[in-house]
Design a protein around this motif. Structure first.
Motif: not given
Length: 167
Positions: A79-90, A92-94, A125-128
């Motif tokens: 299984a491919g384990r995916i983690g620590k996905l993060c996007v700079h706050p400025r 996000r949502n693009h 974490s509703e957005g996630n």
């Protein structure tokens, strides 16, 4: 004319930017849970350096700045384990989180023979959760992290379409 965001494999030169970005991005998660000892906030620079050296790590760049990252590895079950996905706050949502997620999935399926993808996120974490549902992930369970945060466990088949489309 503005620059576009590109996604590429992380290099050893990206480690410090990934480390700082992760610390910035996960502040909102820590606030959501009232817990500033969550794993991404207490991870050491050396640990991030080790992950970049051994795992599949992608970064999103805006010019020379790392503005997003994601990590993955294949576990003993394939299984491919995916983690620590993060996007700079400025930024996000693009759609950048979705692009990073697809890069990790593609890299794990093509380069590391993953047959399914697994990830987790905090239950508040509703957005996630929205991002992962849109990408085809389904809830398969719950857990409690070592930091005490209640987690939602999600999976999808590596051959599943990333997005459902209609005619």
């Amino acid at each position: 004319m503005g620059m576009s965001v590109t996604i590429s494999a992380a290099t050893a030169q990206d480690v410090e930017q990934i480390f700082r970005l992760q610390y910035l991005c996960f502040q909102s998660e820590a606030e959501l849970y009232g817990n500033y000892r969550i794993d991404p906030l207490v991870q050491t620079l050396d640990s991030v350096r080790d992950e970049v050296a051994t795992d599949l790590v992608f970064v999103a760049r805006l010019g020379d700045e790392v503005v997003g990252s994601v990590r993955g590895f294949t576990d003993e079950d394939g299984a491919g384990r995916i983690g620590k996905l993060c996007v700079h706050p400025r930024l996000r949502n693009h759609g950048l989180g979705g692009r990073l997620l697809r890069a990790a999935e593609s890299g794990l399926a093509d380069g590391r023979s993953a047959t399914r993808f697994r990830l987790h996120t905090g239950e508040r974490s509703e957005g996630n959760l929205r991002l992962y549902r849109k990408a085809g992930y389904a809830r398969v369970g719950n857990a409690t992290g070592g930091d005490g945060v209640r987690l939602v466990l999600l999976e999808k088949d590596a051959t599943a379409p990333a997005y459902v489309t209609s005619a």
